[in-house]
Design an enzyme around this catalytic site. Structure first.
Site, PDB file in Angstrom:
ATOM      1  N   GLY A  11     -25.811  -3.048 -16.989  1.00 45.59           N
ATOM      2  CA  GLY A  11     -26.942  -2.486 -16.236  1.00 45.59           C
ATOM      3  C   GLY A  11     -26.615  -2.400 -14.755  1.00 45.59           C
ATOM      4  N   ARG A  72     -22.234   1.531 -21.121  1.00 50.48           N
ATOM      5  CA  ARG A  72     -22.033   0.489 -22.134  1.00 50.48           C
ATOM      6  C   ARG A  72     -21.095   1.082 -23.173  1.00 50.48           C
ATOM      7  NH1 ARG A  72     -27.497  -0.971 -20.408  1.00 50.48           N
ATOM      8  NH2 ARG A  72     -27.335  -3.125 -19.725  1.00 50.48           N
ATOM      9  N   ASP A 103     -23.108 -10.938 -17.906  1.00 52.35           N
ATOM     10  CA  ASP A 103     -22.299 -11.785 -18.795  1.00 52.35           C
ATOM     11  C   ASP A 103     -21.639 -11.004 -19.931  1.00 52.35           C
ATOM     12  OD1 ASP A 103     -24.789 -11.428 -19.947  1.00 52.35           O
ATOM     13  OD2 ASP A 103     -24.711 -13.334 -21.010  1.00 52.35           O
ATOM     14  N   THR A 125     -26.381  -8.489 -11.580  1.00 51.02           N
ATOM     15  CA  THR A 125     -27.451  -8.133 -12.519  1.00 51.02           C
ATOM     16  C   THR A 125     -28.784  -8.513 -11.888  1.00 51.02           C
ATOM     17  OG1 THR A 125     -28.517  -8.738 -14.606  1.00 51.02           O
ATOM     18  CG2 THR A 125     -26.929 -10.303 -13.767  1.00 51.02           C
ATOM     19  N   ASP A 127     -31.318  -9.442 -13.249  1.00 52.28           N
ATOM     20  CA  ASP A 127     -31.970 -10.550 -13.965  1.00 52.28           C
ATOM     21  C   ASP A 127     -31.643 -11.919 -13.384  1.00 52.28           C
ATOM     22  OD1 ASP A 127     -33.172  -8.864 -15.803  1.00 52.28           O
ATOM     23  OD2 ASP A 127     -31.384  -8.817 -17.066  1.00 52.28           O
ATOM     24  N   ASP A 129     -29.572 -14.056 -14.327  1.00 51.32           N
ATOM     25  CA  ASP A 129     -29.575 -15.020 -15.448  1.00 51.32           C
ATOM     26  C   ASP A 129     -28.176 -15.538 -15.784  1.00 51.32           C
ATOM     27  OD1 ASP A 129     -28.612 -12.635 -16.389  1.00 51.32           O
ATOM     28  OD2 ASP A 129     -29.833 -12.567 -18.199  1.00 51.32           O
ATOM     29  N   ARG A 171     -35.983  -9.210 -20.265  1.00 53.44           N
ATOM     30  CA  ARG A 171     -36.123  -9.174 -21.718  1.00 53.44           C
ATOM     31  C   ARG A 171     -36.022 -10.576 -22.316  1.00 53.44           C
ATOM     32  NH1 ARG A 171     -32.612  -4.484 -23.259  1.00 53.44           N
ATOM     33  NH2 ARG A 171     -33.940  -3.440 -21.766  1.00 53.44           N
TER      34      ARG A 171
END
Ligand code: ATP
Length: 318
Positions: A11, A72, A103, A125, A127, A129, A171
């Site tokens: 992303g 992707r 990741d 990213t 996120d 995360d 998500r």
């Protein structure tokens, strides 16, 4: 080490461009040549690349997205795809590869390492995360974009005495929702990691509404559908509820100052790591220090949402 490759994968995150700039310019400063591969691992497989010089990364420090584009690639996960990628790396005389992404992208980089390619990751990213780093590129910009959007929603919510359910990205992680919720003064935050009882929230909203002309409920996309939350709250509270799904707007925009500074630090460190002959790791920020974290650590751990921030956001919204 004479020639390095660079790609952006997974992303997109605002701040990838200043990262490409930092990696390229610092590598050239250190006497290296730089080749950019388009569309992540897909470009590696298709040998879709360009030589990057000082000028090719000019004027991008303030641009969102990525000039190398992202993609992707399922084919890259296969042995055949990876052999093709390695063949193209050899063809281009690439001695080391910088992978900018999340990741998933690092798992791809790790596979290349296992087949003899020197790789280093730069966490990027929205996120945030990725275990082992306090921040990843793109998170701060995304938070600032969300902050600006929610300020606008708050204006109309207050004017019209409205309850708003706002869906943000996340998500499988509530990290964006919790940080955005705290920054924006959200009244309730719904995240995948913590189960909540909508009946209790509805009761609290009924009390809460006395003396308040807006209620903001933030929902991470992985926790529930904003529309479903809105219908339940409307039914339980008996008041009009509006929904706003922020969607891909959260990914765009000019990188924040923090993301640009982090890009510069990460870019410098990534090149130093390759020049030291290291591989199979990512650069990271822990506190104020720029560090190296093995990919193994990233794959074996999970970054939890900060429960103190989650609790604090709810205490302060009373
Ligand atoms: P984000 O979290 O922002 O989406 P990401 O890097 O995790 O970023 P992914 O879509 O998971 O994004 O991965 C990007 C690409 O990395 C995939 O399309 C694939 O080519 C490669 N990749 C992902 N997982 C693996 C894996 N287990 N093994 C090899 N390659 C992988």
């Amino acid at each position: 080490m004479k020639r390095i490759g660079i790609l952006t994968s997974g992303g997109d995150a605002s701040g990838m461009n200043p990262t490409i700039r930092a990696v390229t310019r610092y590598a050239i400063y250190k006497g290296l040549e730089v080749v950019g591969f388009y569309e992540g691992f897909k470009g590696l497989i298709e040998n879709n690349c360009v030589t990057l010089n000082l000028n090719s990364v000019g004027g991008i420090v303030d641009r969102g997205g990525t000039i190398l584009y992202s993609a992707r690639s399922e084919f890259f996960k296969t042995r055949e795809g990876q052999l093709k990628a390695i063949e193209n790396l050899k063809k281009n005389c690439i001695d080391g590869l910088v992978v900018i992404g999340g990741d998933g992208s690092f798992r791809g980089a790790h596979d290349l390492h296992l087949q003899g390619v020197k790789v280093v990751g730069i966490p990027a990213t929205i996120d945030n995360d990725i275990p082992g780093t306090d921040y990843s590129i793109g998170f701060d910009t995304a938070l600032n974009v969300i902050k600006d959007l929610i300020s606008k929603i708050r204006d109309t919510a207050t004017s019209h005495d409205r309850i708003f359910v706002i869906e943000v990205m996340g998500r499988s992680s509530g990290i964006i929702a919790v940080n955005a919720g705290l920054a924006c003064g959200a009244d309730y935050i719904l995240i995948p990691e913590i189960e909540v009882d909508l009946i209790k929230i509805a009761e609290a909203i009924r009390k809460h509404r006395e003396g308040k002309r807006h209620i903001l409920i933030l929902v991470a996309e992985g926790a529930a559908k904003a529309e479903d939350v809105a219908s339940s709250i409307k039914l339980l509270v008996g008041h009009e509820v509006r929904v706003s799904v922020l969607g891909h707007i959260q990914r765009g925009g000019s990188p924040s100052a923090l993301d640009r500074i982090l890009s510069a630090q990460f870019g410098e460190k990534a090149i130093d790591v390759l020049l030291e002959g290291k591989s199979d790791c990512m650069v990271a920020i822990q506190g104020t220090e720029i560090k190296i974290v093995d990919f193994d650590y990233v794959f074996e751990n999970r970054k939890d949402v900060d429960r103190n921030l989650y609790n604090l956001a709810h205490i302060l919204s009373l």
